[in-house]
Design an enzyme around this catalytic site. Structure first.
Site, PDB file in Angstrom:
ATOM      1  N   ASP A 433     -25.427  23.537  54.418  1.00 17.46           N
ATOM      2  CA  ASP A 433     -26.110  24.169  53.328  1.00 17.46           C
ATOM      3  C   ASP A 433     -25.918  25.535  52.987  1.00 17.46           C
ATOM      4  O   ASP A 433     -26.945  26.612  52.777  1.00 17.46           O
ATOM      5  CB  ASP A 433     -27.784  24.110  53.634  1.00 17.46           C
ATOM      6  N   ASN A 470     -22.783  19.567  56.303  1.00 15.41           N
ATOM      7  CA  ASN A 470     -24.040  18.915  55.548  1.00 15.41           C
ATOM      8  C   ASN A 470     -24.346  19.648  54.404  1.00 15.41           C
ATOM      9  O   ASN A 470     -24.384  20.848  54.225  1.00 15.41           O
ATOM     10  CB  ASN A 470     -25.282  19.274  56.291  1.00 15.41           C
ATOM     11  N   GLU A 471     -24.441  18.802  53.112  1.00 15.33           N
ATOM     12  CA  GLU A 471     -24.907  18.996  51.855  1.00 15.33           C
ATOM     13  C   GLU A 471     -24.033  20.526  51.337  1.00 15.33           C
ATOM     14  O   GLU A 471     -24.532  21.312  50.587  1.00 15.33           O
ATOM     15  CB  GLU A 471     -26.205  19.555  51.765  1.00 15.33           C
ATOM     16  N   LEU A 472     -22.760  20.526  51.661  1.00 16.83           N
ATOM     17  CA  LEU A 472     -21.953  21.638  51.305  1.00 16.83           C
ATOM     18  C   LEU A 472     -21.856  21.580  49.958  1.00 16.83           C
ATOM     19  O   LEU A 472     -21.868  22.720  49.248  1.00 16.83           O
ATOM     20  CB  LEU A 472     -20.572  21.821  52.084  1.00 16.83           C
TER      21      LEU A 472
END
Ligand SMILES: *[C@@H]1O[C@H](CO)[C@@H](O)[C@H](O)[C@H]1NC(C)=O
Ligand SMILES: *[C@@H]1O[C@H](CO)[C@@H](O)[C@H](O)[C@H]1NC(C)=O
Ligand SMILES: *[C@@H]1O[C@H](CO)[C@@H](O)[C@H](O)[C@H]1NC(C)=O
Ligand SMILES: *[C@@H]1O[C@H](CO)[C@@H](O)[C@H](O)[C@H]1NC(C)=O
Ligand SMILES: *[C@@H]1O[C@H](CO)[C@@H](O)[C@H](O)[C@H]1NC(C)=O
Ligand SMILES: *[C@@H]1O[C@H](CO)[C@@H](O)[C@H](O)[C@H]1NC(C)=O
Ligand SMILES: *[C@@H]1O[C@H](CO)[C@@H](O)[C@H](O)[C@H]1NC(C)=O
Ligand SMILES: *[C@@H]1O[C@H](CO)[C@@H](O)[C@H](O)[C@H]1NC(C)=O
Length: 518
Positions: A433, A470-472
């Site tokens: 993130d 994660n969620e990049l």
């Protein structure tokens, strides 16, 4: 965990290395205004809680009332017992994990600074040990990560805060340090930012009879000809590839030998490794294994979980120089992202790309949950806790857990339990993130960390996949990315997630798939 390290110590004692588990020493913890008994592995909050200085950090609003703990320096110190000062002996300090910014002293001399929670740190302290006049006192002075990272970010990067103005202290700057990112608050996590020796630590003394210590071991088991991300030919024999990272000086012309025993202790094979290659820090070799000799490992619900005990010996002539033990399994697992074939379309599958796992050549439904750190304090996560959690996974008819970034890479003993219970672990590098800095210092950190982790975990059949983070892509596209001006941001993203991390996976293992972002 204690039991496992005990077995390793015994095994090494057999080849006469002096390995001292620093967890067995008496530690003290000193802060700005207090000294209490310490321990290792541990973190300052836990030792202060145990000493009755603070209450439970997770009780009520204690997390915010105890901010002074994370804003202080904490020094762990001990005197290492049983240390030899003989001239022919070399001495190493090895830390499997330090959280995070520590300045290390030994016998009143500076040893080194650390700044990455996610890698092993090792220091040759031979000269310090030999010349040590006083008692061999080791101390690690941990700085406040909250304070240090704020300084780094403010001094460093013009891009800071470009997203949405001034950040709250809670979320400030965590991407500028290699420390568990949820330590600074997350939707599920309080802001605790602990500090301490969070993984096992050892001192190791080497001599001419046992001149090396294996600090990390890669075992890669794959079908002959297999390539990452591509379904392999299941009719091919197994390749068993070993690469050991060692400290010390290995005699030239050393060799490797592998012994494989089944769960009942029956010998499956005992052979020298071929294609031996030796450098000043690694020794490698591989063999081909007839598939008829071993049974396949399956995730729960699809078959059983046969595991084999592998012993790898480093030999010089007939003499065993060092040996390691790992429990392994034989399976292939691939995340198939290949284009949907005409054959698949004829079966009613929509055109596009596949996105499914295959174990031992069989497509299967990955059914699972998201695993965040089971406790904000890793040193108190124990086997009982993980077994309870994993039993719930199996009873709930799941077969995979996503090891969420940005907590921490799981210790090997948790992969061991997943191996036994048939739970695949979708494993992520610790990036989440945020837009991560990409100057050469940071890239060197990422490379060291990723290489260590990929090699450490690879022998576990429960390892399903490596993912960049994660969620990049979601966060980058929504918050940071300007399609009219992709420039630096796109280049840095591609460098970290499509070159560096994929390189760390592909150059160490042929058996595991990689995708850049969950
Ligand atoms: C730790 O302290 C206890 C109590 O003083 C002592 O009995 C023990 O020998 C010490 N252990 C080490 C490794 O120094
Ligand atoms: C130590 O200092 C902190 C911060 O100033 C304070 O909150 C805490 O009560 C002090 N602890 C002791 C034992 O004096
Ligand atoms: C934290 O929680 C405990 C309960 O364990 C409580 O007694 C204590 O007063 C709280 N506050 C602090 C600052 O530790
Ligand atoms: C030091 O050596 C003694 C005797 O071999 C042993 O009993 C003790 O456990 C050792 N201490 C540590 C901390 O390894
Ligand atoms: C606090 O810890 C950091 C990191 O180890 C160190 O650089 C700094 O000198 C320490 N400060 C004090 C006052 O001990
Ligand atoms: C990378 O950035 C960090 C943080 O700003 C800085 O401390 C470090 O010196 C930089 N490294 C290089 C090689 O510019
Ligand atoms: C494991 O941790 C739990 C707390 O999560 C504790 O209640 C239990 O006693 C611990 N078990 C062992 C064997 O240390
Ligand atoms: C074994 O692994 C190492 C990576 O550590 C690699 O360089 C080597 O090519 C591999 N050997 C085989 C036979 O795949």
């Amino acid at each position: 965990m204690k039991t496992l390290s005990y077995i390793l110590v015994l095994a090494r004692a057999a080849v006469s290395q002096n390995v001292i588990d620093l967890g067995n020493e008496n530690w003290t913890l000193t802060g700005p205004n207090i000294t209490v008994p310490g321990s290792a592995p541990s973190q300052a909050h836990l030792d202060l809680f145990a000493a009755g200085v603070i209450g439970d950090p997770l009780y009520g609003e204690n997390d915010t009332e105890l901010l002074w703990v994370q804003r202080s320096n904490w020094t762990y110190s001990t005197v290492i017992s049983n240390l030899s000062q003989a001239d022919e002996i070399s001495t190493w300090l090895i830390f499997d994990g330090l959280d995070t910014f520590a300045s290390i002293n030994f016998c009143n001399q500076f040893v080194g600074n650390t700044d990455n929670q996610f890698r092993q740190w090792y220091f040759d302290v031979t000269n310090i040990a030999r010349s040590c006049k006083d008692e061999p006192k080791l101390s690690l002075n941990f700085g406040s990560a909250t304070k240090i990272v704020k300084e780094i970010a403010e001094n460093g990067d013009p891009l800071l805060n470009s997203a949405d103005g001034v950040p709250t202290e809670e979320f400030c700057c965590k991407e500028y340090m290699r420390k568990e990112q949820s330590d600074f608050g997350w939707d599920w996590a309080p802001k605790i930012a602990p500090a301490g020796i969070w993984q096992p630590a050892r001192s190791v003394q080497l001599n001419s009879a046992s001149p090396v210590y294996v600090r990390n071991a890669l075992i890669d088991i794959f079908r002959k000809g297999q390539m990452n991300n591509i379904p392999p030919d299941q009719s091919q024999p197994w390749i068993f590839n070993v690469s050991l990272d060692y400290l010390g000086t290995l005699p030239r012309d050393s060799s490797l030998r592998v012994f494989l025993n089944d769960a009942g202790g029956k010998s499956i094979l005992d052979r020298p490794l071929e294609n031996a290659y030796q450098s000043t820090s690694t020794i490698e070799g591989s063999i081909t294994i007839d598939p008829k000799l071993v049974d396949l490992w399956w995730p729960t619900g699809l078959g059983s979980q046969p595991l084999y005990k592998a012993t790898i010996k480093i030999l010089h002539g007939e003499k065993t120089v060092s040996e390691i033990h790992r429990r392994v399994g034989f399976r292939t697992v691939v995340l198939n992202l290949l284009p949907v074939t005409e054959e698949q379309q004829a079966q009613g599958i929509a055109p596009g790309s596949n996105f499914h796992f295959e174990v031992n050549g069989h497509e299967f439904y990955a059914k699972g949950s998201n695993l965040v750190p089971p406790d904000v304090f890793w040193p108190r996560v124990n086997e009982t806790k993980i077994r309870n959690l994993f039993e719930a996974v199996v009873v709930g008819n799941q077969n995979m857990l996503r090891v969420w970034s940005s907590g921490a890479y799981l210790p090997s003993w948790i992969y061991d339990i997943a191996d036994e219970m048939g739970i695949f672990l979708w494993s992520e590098f610790e990036f989440s993130d945020a837009e991560y800095p990409a100057n050469s210092s940071y890239l060197a950190q990422y490379e060291e960390e990723a290489t260590y982790q990929v090699r450490r975990i690879n022998h576990h059949p429960s390892l399903a996949l490596w993912v960049g983070g994660n969620e990049l892509e979601q966060i980058m596209l929504s918050y940071f990315f300007d399609p009219d001006n992709p420039g630096t941001l796109l280049r840095e993203y591609e460098h970290i997630f499509l070159e560096l991390l994929i390189g760390a996976v592909y150059s160490n293992t042929k058996s595991i798939s990689y995708i850049p972002s969950s």
